[in-house]
Motif scaffolding. Sequence first.
Motif, PDB file in Angstrom:
ATOM      1  N   UNK A  60      12.607  -0.226   2.588  1.00 47.70           N
ATOM      2  CA  UNK A  60      11.806   1.172   3.170  1.00 47.70           C
ATOM      3  C   UNK A  60      10.936   1.263   2.557  1.00 47.70           C
ATOM      4  N   UNK A  61      10.893   1.200   1.190  1.00 49.06           N
ATOM      5  CA  UNK A  61       9.321   2.294   0.557  1.00 49.06           C
ATOM      6  C   UNK A  61       7.822   1.494   0.908  1.00 49.06           C
ATOM      7  N   UNK A  62       8.632  -0.295   1.771  1.00 50.98           N
ATOM      8  CA  UNK A  62       7.428  -1.027   1.631  1.00 50.98           C
ATOM      9  C   UNK A  62       7.038  -0.120   2.845  1.00 50.98           C
ATOM     10  N   UNK A  63       8.034   0.505   3.937  1.00 48.21           N
ATOM     11  CA  UNK A  63       7.634   0.782   4.932  1.00 48.21           C
ATOM     12  C   UNK A  63       6.793   2.263   4.442  1.00 48.21           C
ATOM     13  N   UNK A  64       7.101   2.998   3.843  1.00 47.22           N
ATOM     14  CA  UNK A  64       7.176   4.602   3.863  1.00 47.22           C
ATOM     15  C   UNK A  64       5.662   4.438   3.338  1.00 47.22           C
TER      16      UNK A  64
END
Length: 128
Positions: A60-64
Motif C-alpha cells: 500500500x505504501x508504494x501506491x500512496x
Amino acid sequence: MAAGRLSVKTGGKGDAGGHSEYIDDVDAPAPNPWARIAKPKRDDIVARGHGNMPRWAITPALFWRASDEYERVGGTTYREHEILLPRELNHAQRLTLIAAWIKQELADKHAFQWAMHAPLALDGVEQP
C-alpha cells in the motif's frame, strides 16, 4: 449507551506515503511527517488492512507514495475517515462493521487502507 462519530479529513501532496507507513507500522524513510505521532500510537492499532490496490502496488505504501509524487500541487492524495466504533461491540463485531462500511462506501471503486485503533479512554475501557 453507544456513541458514534464520523469525521473526514484530507491529506495533501506529500502526506499519503508517510500516513500509509504509519498505518502499516513500517519504519519509514526520513523525513516522515507522521514519525512524531507514530511511536506512541502504534501500540493501539489492533487491526489493519487494504484493498482495491492496482497490481503494480506491491505494498500500500508504494501506491500512496506514487500519489504523493504524481498528484498536482495543492491536490488531495487521500481522504481519511475517522469513525468512532461502539465499544459495546466485541472485536469480531467491529471488524464486521468495518467490512460492511467499506463495502457500502468504497465497493471496488477506490483504493483504500484502514486501521482500527483501540486506545484506552479515560474510564480505562477501550475506545475503538
